[in-house]
Design a protein around this motif. Structure first.
Motif, PDB file in Angstrom:
ATOM      1  N   ARG A 149       0.830  -1.209   0.000  1.00  0.00           N
ATOM      2  CA  ARG A 149       0.000   0.000   0.000  1.00  0.00           C
ATOM      3  C   ARG A 149       0.870   1.267   0.000  1.00  0.00           C
ATOM      4  NH1 ARG A 149      -1.355   3.753   2.700  1.00  0.00           N
ATOM      5  NH2 ARG A 149      -0.079   3.123   4.472  1.00  0.00           N
ATOM      6  N   ALA A 150       1.911   1.263   0.838  1.00  0.00           N
ATOM      7  CA  ALA A 150       2.790   2.435   0.942  1.00  0.00           C
ATOM      8  C   ALA A 150       3.491   2.724  -0.389  1.00  0.00           C
ATOM      9  CB  ALA A 150       3.826   2.209   2.044  1.00  0.00           C
ATOM     10  N   PHE A 151       3.897   1.685  -1.082  1.00  0.00           N
ATOM     11  CA  PHE A 151       4.563   1.890  -2.387  1.00  0.00           C
ATOM     12  C   PHE A 151       3.564   2.451  -3.401  1.00  0.00           C
ATOM     13  CE2 PHE A 151       8.949   0.204  -2.834  1.00  0.00           C
ATOM     14  CZ  PHE A 151       9.193   0.003  -1.486  1.00  0.00           C
ATOM     15  N   GLY A 152       2.337   1.944  -3.369  1.00  0.00           N
ATOM     16  CA  GLY A 152       1.311   2.446  -4.291  1.00  0.00           C
ATOM     17  C   GLY A 152       1.084   3.933  -4.082  1.00  0.00           C
ATOM     18  N   GLU A 153       1.085   4.347  -2.812  1.00  0.00           N
ATOM     19  CA  GLU A 153       0.861   5.766  -2.500  1.00  0.00           C
ATOM     20  C   GLU A 153       2.064   6.632  -2.906  1.00  0.00           C
ATOM     21  OE1 GLU A 153      -0.092   6.824   1.623  1.00  0.00           O
ATOM     22  OE2 GLU A 153      -2.020   5.849   1.199  1.00  0.00           O
ATOM     23  N   ALA A 154       3.250   6.163  -2.527  1.00  0.00           N
ATOM     24  CA  ALA A 154       4.448   6.983  -2.759  1.00  0.00           C
ATOM     25  C   ALA A 154       4.775   7.147  -4.243  1.00  0.00           C
ATOM     26  CB  ALA A 154       5.647   6.356  -2.038  1.00  0.00           C
ATOM     27  N   PHE A 155       4.445   6.158  -5.034  1.00  0.00           N
ATOM     28  CA  PHE A 155       4.810   6.223  -6.459  1.00  0.00           C
ATOM     29  C   PHE A 155       3.666   6.733  -7.333  1.00  0.00           C
ATOM     30  CE2 PHE A 155       9.064   4.464  -7.119  1.00  0.00           C
ATOM     31  CZ  PHE A 155       9.350   3.967  -5.855  1.00  0.00           C
ATOM     32  N   ALA A 156       2.527   7.109  -6.711  1.00  0.00           N
ATOM     33  CA  ALA A 156       1.404   7.608  -7.521  1.00  0.00           C
ATOM     34  C   ALA A 156       1.795   8.920  -8.192  1.00  0.00           C
ATOM     35  CB  ALA A 156       0.187   7.810  -6.631  1.00  0.00           C
ATOM     36  N   GLY A 157       1.287   9.118  -9.392  1.00  0.00           N
ATOM     37  CA  GLY A 157       1.594  10.361 -10.107  1.00  0.00           C
ATOM     38  C   GLY A 157       2.828  10.218 -10.967  1.00  0.00           C
ATOM     39  N   ASP A 158       3.353  11.376 -11.388  1.00  0.00           N
ATOM     40  CA  ASP A 158       4.448  11.372 -12.368  1.00  0.00           C
ATOM     41  C   ASP A 158       5.719  11.968 -11.793  1.00  0.00           C
ATOM     42  OD1 ASP A 158       2.924  10.315 -14.397  1.00  0.00           O
ATOM     43  OD2 ASP A 158       2.041  12.273 -14.851  1.00  0.00           O
ATOM     44  N   ARG A 159       6.102  11.541 -10.629  1.00  0.00           N
ATOM     45  CA  ARG A 159       7.258  12.190  -9.993  1.00  0.00           C
ATOM     46  C   ARG A 159       8.591  11.596 -10.435  1.00  0.00           C
ATOM     47  NH1 ARG A 159       7.580  12.397  -4.390  1.00  0.00           N
ATOM     48  NH2 ARG A 159       6.451  10.459  -4.105  1.00  0.00           N
ATOM     49  N   ALA A 166      -2.831  -1.865  -6.332  1.00  0.00           N
ATOM     50  CA  ALA A 166      -2.247  -0.702  -5.640  1.00  0.00           C
ATOM     51  C   ALA A 166      -1.358   0.126  -6.566  1.00  0.00           C
ATOM     52  CB  ALA A 166      -1.421  -1.170  -4.437  1.00  0.00           C
ATOM     53  N   PHE A 167      -0.780  -0.519  -7.595  1.00  0.00           N
ATOM     54  CA  PHE A 167       0.155   0.194  -8.477  1.00  0.00           C
ATOM     55  C   PHE A 167      -0.533   0.737  -9.728  1.00  0.00           C
ATOM     56  CE2 PHE A 167       3.871  -2.761  -6.965  1.00  0.00           C
ATOM     57  CZ  PHE A 167       3.755  -2.236  -5.690  1.00  0.00           C
ATOM     58  N   ALA A 168      -1.858   0.601  -9.787  1.00  0.00           N
ATOM     59  CA  ALA A 168      -2.566   0.964 -11.034  1.00  0.00           C
ATOM     60  C   ALA A 168      -2.318   2.420 -11.433  1.00  0.00           C
ATOM     61  CB  ALA A 168      -4.055   0.698 -10.894  1.00  0.00           C
ATOM     62  N   ARG A 169      -2.220   3.314 -10.473  1.00  0.00           N
ATOM     63  CA  ARG A 169      -2.009   4.722 -10.827  1.00  0.00           C
ATOM     64  C   ARG A 169      -0.555   5.154 -10.620  1.00  0.00           C
ATOM     65  NH1 ARG A 169      -7.147   4.757  -9.040  1.00  0.00           N
ATOM     66  NH2 ARG A 169      -6.574   5.097  -6.884  1.00  0.00           N
ATOM     67  N   THR A 170       0.344   4.198 -10.754  1.00  0.00           N
ATOM     68  CA  THR A 170       1.780   4.487 -10.624  1.00  0.00           C
ATOM     69  C   THR A 170       2.488   3.977 -11.883  1.00  0.00           C
ATOM     70  OG1 THR A 170       2.565   2.363  -9.777  1.00  0.00           O
ATOM     71  CG2 THR A 170       1.564   3.844  -8.167  1.00  0.00           C
ATOM     72  N   PRO A 171       3.754   4.387 -12.071  1.00  0.00           N
ATOM     73  CA  PRO A 171       4.511   3.827 -13.210  1.00  0.00           C
ATOM     74  C   PRO A 171       5.117   2.455 -12.868  1.00  0.00           C
ATOM     75  CG  PRO A 171       5.626   5.756 -12.259  1.00  0.00           C
ATOM     76  CD  PRO A 171       4.480   5.441 -11.360  1.00  0.00           C
ATOM     77  N   LEU A 172       4.788   1.906 -11.693  1.00  0.00           N
ATOM     78  CA  LEU A 172       5.436   0.658 -11.277  1.00  0.00           C
ATOM     79  C   LEU A 172       4.913  -0.541 -12.059  1.00  0.00           C
ATOM     80  CD1 LEU A 172       5.367   1.057  -7.370  1.00  0.00           C
ATOM     81  CD2 LEU A 172       7.311   1.430  -8.918  1.00  0.00           C
TER      82      LEU A 172
END
Ligand code: G3P
Length: 249
Positions: free
Chosen positions: A20-30, A52-58
């Protein structure tokens, strides 16, 4: 021309909370746009991580797979199952699998074939032991592991791999290869690839693994033949892993 790849191998670590924490931290285009990043959690977290990674580049990776397609193989997971769960990468021939689970080069070849057949990207891990390094046998050990898998593959299939060079003596020991040591072996790998297929040598991504951390990643990643990292311990802390990814941009 080679997009860098940073992959975090969680090994047998992790929890629903960490996913969960990774999904949150990597969300967006940072993260830098021209960078691929993958997280490789244990099997039970793959489905949660996919969501959890759906909205991240992971991207998602798996730590191993069965060489068999299906059937009576209790405890095993097939390539097709991983593909169905949205897994993109799968580790093959990691030194911990070679050392503690008796996996051979022939096993690595079969697993690579199974992964490719299902459309997964195999990350083939190679590396010398301390004894081999001290005996001056690093090049032979590493190229032998590579040849056993790459030589029997046709050109199309070879192009779909990623290679991770992980000196066994640097894994989980805090003793990182110096950038010069890592570059020297990875240059040997690139030169050997050149003799196999010159296009392949230009396009195949070579990752370094072995005690890569936020404070040594930039120097390692600046080497001409290092196209990314396979990170173990330092991929478990979200801030540290994020910092490693930033240094690859
Ligand atoms: O697959 C990653 C790896 O074996 C390196 O582990 O903990 O030395 O970064 P670590």
């Amino acid at each position: 021309m080679r997009t860098p790849l940073i992959a975090g191998n969680w090994k047998m670590n992790g929890s629903a909370e960490r996913v969960r924490a990774f999904g949150e931290a990597f969300a967006g285009d940072r993260l830098p746009a021209s960078l691929d990043v993958a997280v490789i959690p244990p099997f039970p977290y793959l489905d949660q991580a996919r969501r959890a990674f759906a909205r991240t580049p992971l991207a998602l990776g798996a730590q191993t797979l069965s060489p068999e397609p299906a059937g009576a193989h209790t405890g095993e997971v097939s390539a097709a199952m991983l593909a169905e769960f949205g897994v993109a990468y799968v580790l093959v021939g990691h030194s911990e699998r070679r050392q503690h689970h008796g996996e051979t080069d022939a096993d690595a070849y079969r697993r690579v074939c199974a992964a490719l057949h299902a459309g997964l990207v195999p990350v083939l891990c190679v590396g010398e032991t301390l004894k081999q390094r001290e005996a001056g046998a690093t090049r032979d050990a590493v190229l032998g592991q590579l040849a056993a898998v790459l030589k029997p593959l046709d050109a199309d299939r070879r192009r779909r791999l990623v290679i991770a060079y992980e000196p066994v003596w640097a894994i989980g020991t805090g003793r990182t290869a110096t950038p010069e040591q890592a570059q020297a072996t990875m240059k040997d790998i690139r030169t050997w690839l050149e003799s196999l297929d010159s296009d392949l040598a230009q396009t195949l991504r070579l990752l370094y693994g072995g005690s890569m951390k936020a404070d040594n990643a930039a120097e390692l990643l600046a080497q001409p033949d290092i196209d990314g990292g396979l990170v173990g311990g330092a991929s478990l802390q979200v801030d540290e892993f994020f910092a490693i990814c930033q240094s690859a941009g």
